[in-house]
Write an enzyme that holds these catalytic residues in place. Structure first.
Site, mmCIF file in Angstrom:
data_model
loop_
_atom_site.group_PDB
_atom_site.id
_atom_site.type_symbol
_atom_site.label_atom_id
_atom_site.label_comp_id
_atom_site.label_asym_id
_atom_site.label_seq_id
_atom_site.Cartn_x
_atom_site.Cartn_y
_atom_site.Cartn_z
ATOM 1 N N GLU A 130 0.821 -1.211 0.000
ATOM 2 C CA GLU A 130 0.000 0.000 0.000
ATOM 3 C C GLU A 130 0.859 1.266 0.000
ATOM 4 O O GLU A 130 0.505 2.257 -0.626
ATOM 5 C CB GLU A 130 -0.956 0.002 1.194
ATOM 6 C CG GLU A 130 -2.069 -1.034 1.098
ATOM 7 C CD GLU A 130 -2.942 -0.861 -0.141
ATOM 8 O OE1 GLU A 130 -2.990 0.255 -0.699
ATOM 9 O OE2 GLU A 130 -3.564 -1.844 -0.566
ATOM 10 N N TYR A 163 -6.069 6.731 4.112
ATOM 11 C CA TYR A 163 -6.238 5.688 3.106
ATOM 12 C C TYR A 163 -5.542 4.398 3.514
ATOM 13 O O TYR A 163 -6.150 3.321 3.530
ATOM 14 C CB TYR A 163 -5.720 6.120 1.724
ATOM 15 C CG TYR A 163 -5.578 4.917 0.842
ATOM 16 C CD1 TYR A 163 -6.704 4.298 0.319
ATOM 17 C CD2 TYR A 163 -4.338 4.298 0.641
ATOM 18 C CE1 TYR A 163 -6.615 3.126 -0.407
ATOM 19 C CE2 TYR A 163 -4.234 3.124 -0.076
ATOM 20 C CZ TYR A 163 -5.370 2.552 -0.606
ATOM 21 O OH TYR A 163 -5.278 1.377 -1.303
ATOM 22 N N ASP A 195 -9.177 6.181 -1.942
ATOM 23 C CA ASP A 195 -8.067 6.647 -2.761
ATOM 24 C C ASP A 195 -8.625 7.291 -4.031
ATOM 25 O O ASP A 195 -9.831 7.523 -4.148
ATOM 26 C CB ASP A 195 -7.135 5.484 -3.102
ATOM 27 C CG ASP A 195 -7.806 4.504 -4.040
ATOM 28 O OD1 ASP A 195 -9.039 4.573 -4.177
ATOM 29 O OD2 ASP A 195 -7.108 3.680 -4.641
#
Length: 354
Positions: free
Chosen positions: A44, A127, A145
DNA sequence: AAAGCGGGGTG
DNA sequence: CACCCAGCTTT
């Protein structure tokens, strides 16, 4: 927070349509082989502002070198930056490194599964926190996102600027209404895959979209106009002269400051031309670094575009007349060891002239 | 709320 | 060239 915009959707049918599509069409990606929270975390961070195809080889190399939080925590910053070399936004790597060290010290190497602890880790924002909680721990948390903002702005025909805080809040409330409680991990990843492959920024493939019957934007034919966001300002060009200063089998490199652009990366020393002037390069360089040089021939030009500025670099060879070597920023290194140092892409290209 | 922070891809 | 992207931190 149910408002009038959510009512047009049959929530159960939407989840069914989306998850059925995802089950059949999900991309096979290296970070989807298991749900190791550490690997989810690394992926991520790498995926922030970065395309999947770019990330894949970096992720595989990074995990091979640092298979768990322990190996990463034990590494030096230089090693970590070297593995991040070319990926950009290098503060991501330094923040991840610092945060993983904290996880090893405070949580015995286990990535925390609650929002408060996750949110305090360096580099973990709203996020990434939601992505880790949903993908690694299967908790029904939104992970908003760029993909989600685009998909949902079309689904609900949101015509306000998605970069504004209140608009993000509104979309977050939609996600909370729609997210699957049974499989939040697949739900969030399905929205992202949908955004990457069907609900693309330009020319979205609405006829192939599994949830087009739920989409207000498609129904009204305005999907191409969404999402609304203000356009970025144009970059300013800054001119430099970079210096290749060799002596036998060694060359001078410099470590950039620990804050700001390309922080802590290495480069060939650069002279800011607007401030120094082409005629005063040698004098300025001696005053700045205590190294007396003579400019030789021009080797080439590098034009490098960042998101917020452009570097226009003329690369020159320079002869070292006298090196008092009293500056901690620069170092003479063997040319065959130069690949041990993390360089930004613009300066990697200059290695061709060593 | 705005600015700073990389790099690669597309049309 | 313009525009896009699985954002976060600092001011």
């Amino acid at each position: 927070m149910m408002d009038e915009f959510i009512k047009h959707i049959n929530i159960w049918q939407f989840q069914e349509d989306l998850l059925t599509w995802y089950d059949k069409n999900k991309r096979e990606l290296p970070w989807r082989e298991d749900s190791d929270p550490y690997k989810v975390w690394v992926s991520e961070i790498m995926l922030q502002q970065t395309k999947v195809d770019t990330v894949i080889p970096y992720f595989e190399r990074f995990i091979r070198k640092f298979p768990s939080p322990y190996e990463l925590a034990a590494a030096s910053q230089e090693e970590v930056l070297k593995m991040w070399e070319g990926l950009g936004y290098y503060s991501r790597a330094k923040n991840l490194h610092e945060a993983v060290k904290e996880v090893v010290e405070k949580y015995d190497g286990n990535v925390p599964d609650d929002a408060e602890k996750l949110g305090t880790l360096k580099g973990v924002g709203p996020y990434t926190k939601g992505a880790i909680l949903s993908i690694a721990f299967n908790k029904p948390e939104p992970a908003i996102d760029g993909n989600v903002l685009r998909v949902f702005s079309r689904l609900f025909k949101v015509e306000d600027d998605i970069s504004k805080g209140p608009v993000k809040k509104r979309i977050e409330s939609y996600v909370k209404e729609l997210i699957s409680e049974e499989d939040p991990s697949s739900f969030n990843q399905a929205i992202m895959d949908l955004g990457a492959t069907i609900c693309t920024p330009k020319s979205p493939q609405c006829l192939l979209c599994p949830v087009n019957k739920h989409c207000l934007g498609f129904e009204e034919g305005v999907q191409e106009q969404l999402p609304v966001k203000k356009k970025a300002k144009k970059q300013k060009t800054v001119s430099y002269v970079a210096l290749i200063m060799k002596e036998k089998d060694r060359v001078i490199i410099e470590k950039r400051p620990s804050e700001g652009l390309l922080a802590d990366l290495w480069q060939f020393p650069m002279v800011p031309i607007e401030e120094v002037g082409m005629n005063h390069i040698e004098h300025w360089f001696y005053g700045e670094y205590g190294v007396e040089i003579h400019l030789q021939e021009k080797l080439g030009n590098i034009r490098h575009v960042f998101s917020h500025l452009i570097w226009d670099i003329d690369v020159y060879e320079a002869k070292i007349i006298q090196n008092e070597n009293n500056d901690t920023r620069i170092r003479m290194v063997k040319t065959d060891s130069i690949d041990d140092f993390p360089f930004p892409v613009s300066h990697q290209k200059m290695k061709a002239w060593i």
